[in-house]
Design a protein around this motif. Structure first.
Motif, PDB file in Angstrom:
ATOM      1  N   PHE A   1       0.846  -1.188   0.000  1.00 51.63           N
ATOM      2  CA  PHE A   1       0.000   0.000   0.000  1.00 51.63           C
ATOM      3  C   PHE A   1       0.884   1.241   0.000  1.00 51.63           C
ATOM      4  CE2 PHE A   1      -2.629  -3.463   1.186  1.00 51.63           C
ATOM      5  CZ  PHE A   1      -3.854  -3.168   0.602  1.00 51.63           C
ATOM      6  N   THR A   2       1.029   1.816  -1.182  1.00 48.69           N
ATOM      7  CA  THR A   2       1.920   2.955  -1.349  1.00 48.69           C
ATOM      8  C   THR A   2       1.233   4.276  -1.045  1.00 48.69           C
ATOM      9  OG1 THR A   2       1.401   2.985  -3.721  1.00 48.69           O
ATOM     10  CG2 THR A   2       3.364   1.771  -3.042  1.00 48.69           C
ATOM     11  N   THR A   3      -0.089   4.250  -0.911  1.00 50.39           N
ATOM     12  CA  THR A   3      -0.865   5.445  -0.572  1.00 50.39           C
ATOM     13  C   THR A   3      -1.974   5.057   0.395  1.00 50.39           C
ATOM     14  OG1 THR A   3      -0.480   6.410  -2.771  1.00 50.39           O
ATOM     15  CG2 THR A   3      -2.291   7.337  -1.478  1.00 50.39           C
ATOM     16  N   VAL A   4      -2.223   5.915   1.386  1.00 53.08           N
ATOM     17  CA  VAL A   4      -3.351   5.693   2.288  1.00 53.08           C
ATOM     18  C   VAL A   4      -4.064   7.014   2.544  1.00 53.08           C
ATOM     19  CG1 VAL A   4      -2.209   3.754   3.452  1.00 53.08           C
ATOM     20  CG2 VAL A   4      -2.078   6.049   4.454  1.00 53.08           C
ATOM     21  N   ARG A   5      -5.348   6.886   2.878  1.00 52.71           N
ATOM     22  CA  ARG A   5      -6.131   8.005   3.397  1.00 52.71           C
ATOM     23  C   ARG A   5      -6.313   7.738   4.885  1.00 52.71           C
ATOM     24  NH1 ARG A   5     -12.301   9.493   1.734  1.00 52.71           N
ATOM     25  NH2 ARG A   5     -12.492   7.334   2.414  1.00 52.71           N
ATOM     26  N   ASN A   6      -5.758   8.609   5.725  1.00 57.22           N
ATOM     27  CA  ASN A   6      -5.811   8.390   7.173  1.00 57.22           C
ATOM     28  C   ASN A   6      -6.990   9.167   7.745  1.00 57.22           C
ATOM     29  OD1 ASN A   6      -3.800   7.013   9.174  1.00 57.22           O
ATOM     30  ND2 ASN A   6      -4.612   8.792  10.260  1.00 57.22           N
ATOM     31  N   LEU A   7      -7.952   8.450   8.309  1.00 57.06           N
ATOM     32  CA  LEU A   7      -9.230   9.056   8.682  1.00 57.06           C
ATOM     33  C   LEU A   7      -9.431   9.157  10.183  1.00 57.06           C
ATOM     34  CD1 LEU A   7     -11.692   7.674   5.978  1.00 57.06           C
ATOM     35  CD2 LEU A   7     -10.354   9.783   5.990  1.00 57.06           C
ATOM     36  N   GLY A   8      -8.592   9.940  10.818  1.00 64.42           N
ATOM     37  CA  GLY A   8      -8.788  10.218  12.227  1.00 64.42           C
ATOM     38  C   GLY A   8      -7.619   9.799  13.092  1.00 64.42           C
ATOM     39  N   ASP A   9      -7.256  10.684  14.014  1.00 64.53           N
ATOM     40  CA  ASP A   9      -6.201  10.385  14.979  1.00 64.53           C
ATOM     41  C   ASP A   9      -6.433  11.258  16.211  1.00 64.53           C
ATOM     42  OD1 ASP A   9      -5.271  12.979  14.521  1.00 64.53           O
ATOM     43  OD2 ASP A   9      -3.624  12.367  13.248  1.00 64.53           O
ATOM     44  N   ASN A  10      -5.523  11.195  17.145  1.00 63.06           N
ATOM     45  CA  ASN A  10      -5.530  12.092  18.293  1.00 63.06           C
ATOM     46  C   ASN A  10      -4.332  13.031  18.174  1.00 63.06           C
ATOM     47  OD1 ASN A  10      -7.793  10.952  19.618  1.00 63.06           O
ATOM     48  ND2 ASN A  10      -6.511   9.290  20.399  1.00 63.06           N
ATOM     49  N   ALA A  11      -4.521  14.278  18.479  1.00 65.76           N
ATOM     50  CA  ALA A  11      -3.432  15.260  18.519  1.00 65.76           C
ATOM     51  C   ALA A  11      -2.764  15.486  17.162  1.00 65.76           C
ATOM     52  CB  ALA A  11      -2.385  14.859  19.556  1.00 65.76           C
ATOM     53  N   ASN A  12      -3.468  15.140  16.064  1.00 70.26           N
ATOM     54  CA  ASN A  12      -2.933  15.350  14.714  1.00 70.26           C
ATOM     55  C   ASN A  12      -1.585  14.650  14.486  1.00 70.26           C
ATOM     56  OD1 ASN A  12      -5.089  16.920  13.749  1.00 70.26           O
ATOM     57  ND2 ASN A  12      -4.225  18.793  14.626  1.00 70.26           N
ATOM     58  N   THR A  13      -1.387  13.528  15.162  1.00 68.40           N
ATOM     59  CA  THR A  13      -0.129  12.794  15.032  1.00 68.40           C
ATOM     60  C   THR A  13       0.136  12.352  13.606  1.00 68.40           C
ATOM     61  OG1 THR A  13      -0.716  11.913  17.198  1.00 68.40           O
ATOM     62  CG2 THR A  13       1.255  11.021  16.161  1.00 68.40           C
ATOM     63  N   SER A  14      -0.917  12.029  12.866  1.00 67.58           N
ATOM     64  CA  SER A  14      -0.722  11.539  11.492  1.00 67.58           C
ATOM     65  C   SER A  14      -0.229  12.640  10.561  1.00 67.58           C
ATOM     66  CB  SER A  14      -2.019  10.938  10.950  1.00 67.58           C
ATOM     67  OG  SER A  14      -3.045  11.917  10.885  1.00 67.58           O
ATOM     68  N   ILE A  15      -0.479  13.904  10.916  1.00 61.54           N
ATOM     69  CA  ILE A  15       0.059  15.000  10.108  1.00 61.54           C
ATOM     70  C   ILE A  15       1.584  15.019  10.222  1.00 61.54           C
ATOM     71  CG2 ILE A  15       0.150  17.518   9.864  1.00 61.54           C
ATOM     72  CD1 ILE A  15      -2.798  17.577  10.720  1.00 61.54           C
ATOM     73  N   SER A  16       2.088  14.844  11.438  1.00 67.10           N
ATOM     74  CA  SER A  16       3.532  14.771  11.633  1.00 67.10           C
ATOM     75  C   SER A  16       4.118  13.529  10.976  1.00 67.10           C
ATOM     76  CB  SER A  16       3.856  14.777  13.130  1.00 67.10           C
ATOM     77  OG  SER A  16       3.440  15.987  13.733  1.00 67.10           O
ATOM     78  N   LEU A  17       3.392  12.415  11.041  1.00 66.20           N
ATOM     79  CA  LEU A  17       3.850  11.183  10.392  1.00 66.20           C
ATOM     80  C   LEU A  17       3.961  11.396   8.885  1.00 66.20           C
ATOM     81  CD1 LEU A  17       4.508   8.123  10.638  1.00 66.20           C
ATOM     82  CD2 LEU A  17       2.051   7.707  10.325  1.00 66.20           C
TER      83      LEU A  17
END
Length: 452
Positions: free
Chosen positions: A123-139
């Protein structure tokens, strides 16, 4: 599979240089699945210049100066897209108590491994649909900067919902720990809050918006399917998102919540457990995508039977919802609803995303349709079909390979043996390629243009 020496770069680089793509590469595929035409082609060579595909040619060719990757025994496909993931967490029998012991950094550090195993699964692309503290933005930013390996992430940051709803993560806490969240935290009560929440997400750096117009399974409230946002609130979120060129995904189990979300203009319905025939008709009329996440339903159904794995009210909801999603997916496909591949990764262990293909086929989808859901359809949902979703000239060089014909045996999608993202090889001969992180500290997380 064999790597031959080219004139421009030593083949040995693939053992040590996963962080830098060679300038010219020719991937010789035994077969290639053309996801746009819906055809399985014979021997095909994909020529890559840097990050993008330069040529797709029949047969086996070796342009001068190119490094050749021999996948003669493999079937090549576009990099896969999972339209529903949560890369900053993972299921655990202690998950409900860990949140009182772990710091945000604990989740962030683990997310780097979840991202890596997702990429290695193809999976070379994902849509990340929810986290806490916007951690996935930093990821996302760390992956884009070349600091860690992982899929290309389009993230919604925190989900948006109502007080006490599925997006309110203090449900079930004792009174002194219950939070009175507001738009900055993703909790809205009215249209003005909706606009503010979307604008805050834009400020935070989110790529899209995820809303929770219905109850959910894994929160500690009692309902999995009651409507939890008004049509006016949903329309306000969608209008604000359009101003900022964002799409909107809607977590919705209940039929009424699905109806409101579709009428409100969302781009996709996630889960859709109790989707009615009228909902399906509306989705076709509005062009709304459906992302079933069958594997998540199967997984929570199983864990609901394990004493103590879930709190009692969560176990009851999981037992009720889990068995239904696969049947809904089959009915939606037969009704002609557009389906994009998504799994709700984190509800089950990361890296097992491809099991969803088998469940989709069991639900009544032909193997080709299931694979197109994870390529052309998912790219269209993301509005990234100019760059992703097929092996075509000009698109990103995202390629995966499996040992055989997945149209004849869909289980091969769980056996990805080769992974390339933007021209860089991350997995070859079924083994991960060592990753070399970027040391360029000047890499900004995103381009910023403040103008005058």
């Amino acid at each position: 599979m064999r790597i031959h020496m080219g004139l421009s770069i030593a083949a040995a680089c693939f053992a040590t240089c996963a962080s830098a793509a060679p300038s010219l590469v020719a991937v010789q595929c035994g077969q290639l699945l053309d996801t746009q035409a819906g055809k399985l082609l014979g021997a095909t060579t994909v020529v890559i210049d840097g990050k993008r595909i330069m040529q797709v040619a029949a047969g086996r060719i070796a342009p001068a100066g190119a490094t050749v990757i021999d996948l003669a025994s493999q079937t090549c496909l576009p990099g896969l897209i999972d339209s529903h993931t949560h890369l900053t967490g993972q299921t655990s029998p202690t998950g409900y108590s860990d949140q009182f012991r772990w710091n945000i950094a604990d989740y962030a550090i683990r997310s780097t491994n979840y991202a890596r195993v997702t990429l290695l699964a193809g999976f070379t692309t994902v849509r990340n649909l929810g986290d806490n503290a916007n951690t996935s933005i930093s990821l996302r930013n760390a992956i884009n900067a070349g600091v860690i390996p992982g899929p290309r992430i389009f993230t919604a940051g925190k989900a948006v919902g109502s007080t006490g709803g599925h997006a309110d993560d203090s449900d079930g806490y004792r009174a002194d720990l219950m939070a009175d969240y507001g738009p900055k935290d993703g909790i809205i009560n009215g249209t003005a809050d909706a606009w503010k929440a979307v604008r805050q997400h834009y400020k935070d750096g989110a790529d899209l918006i995820k809303i929770m117009p219905s109850g959910g399974v894994l929160d500690e409230s009692k309902s999995a399917d009651n409507a939890q946002m008004t049509i006016e609130e949903i329309k306000a979120v969608v209008a604000a998102a359009k101003d900022y060129e964002m799409t909107v995904a809607a977590h919705a189990h209940g039929a009424e919540a699905i109806r409101r979300a579709v009428i409100g203009g969302v781009d996709s319905i996630e889960h859709g457990t109790y989707m009615s025939d009228e909902d399906m008709k509306l989705m076709k009329e509005h062009g709304t995508y459906y992302v079933p996440t069958i594997i998540a339903g199967k997984y929570v159904e199983g864990k609901a039977k394990v004493p103590g794995y879930f709190p009692p009210q969560v176990a009851a909801k999981a037992a009720a919802v889990g068995p239904l999603i696969q049947g809904t997916a089959g009915r939606a496909y037969k009704a002609g609803v557009k389906i994009a591949f998504g799994t709700d990764a984190a509800v089950y262990p990361h890296g097992e995303n491809a099991k969803e293909f088998g469940y989709m086929v069991e639900a009544g989808m032909p193997p080709l349709a299931a694979i197109q859901a994870a390529t052309t359809h998912a790219a269209a949902l993301l509005k990234q079909d100019k760059d992703l979703g097929s092996i075509s000239v000009g698109k990103f060089a995202d390629l995966v390979a499996v040992p055989g014909n997945p149209l004849a045996d869909i289980s091969l999608m769980t056996k990805v043996s080769f992974v390339m993202k933007e021209g860089v090889v991350y997995k070859q001969e079924d083994k991960a390629v060592p990753f070399v992180a970027s040391t360029d500290e000047r890499m900004a997380p995103k381009d910023v243009d403040y103008g005058l």
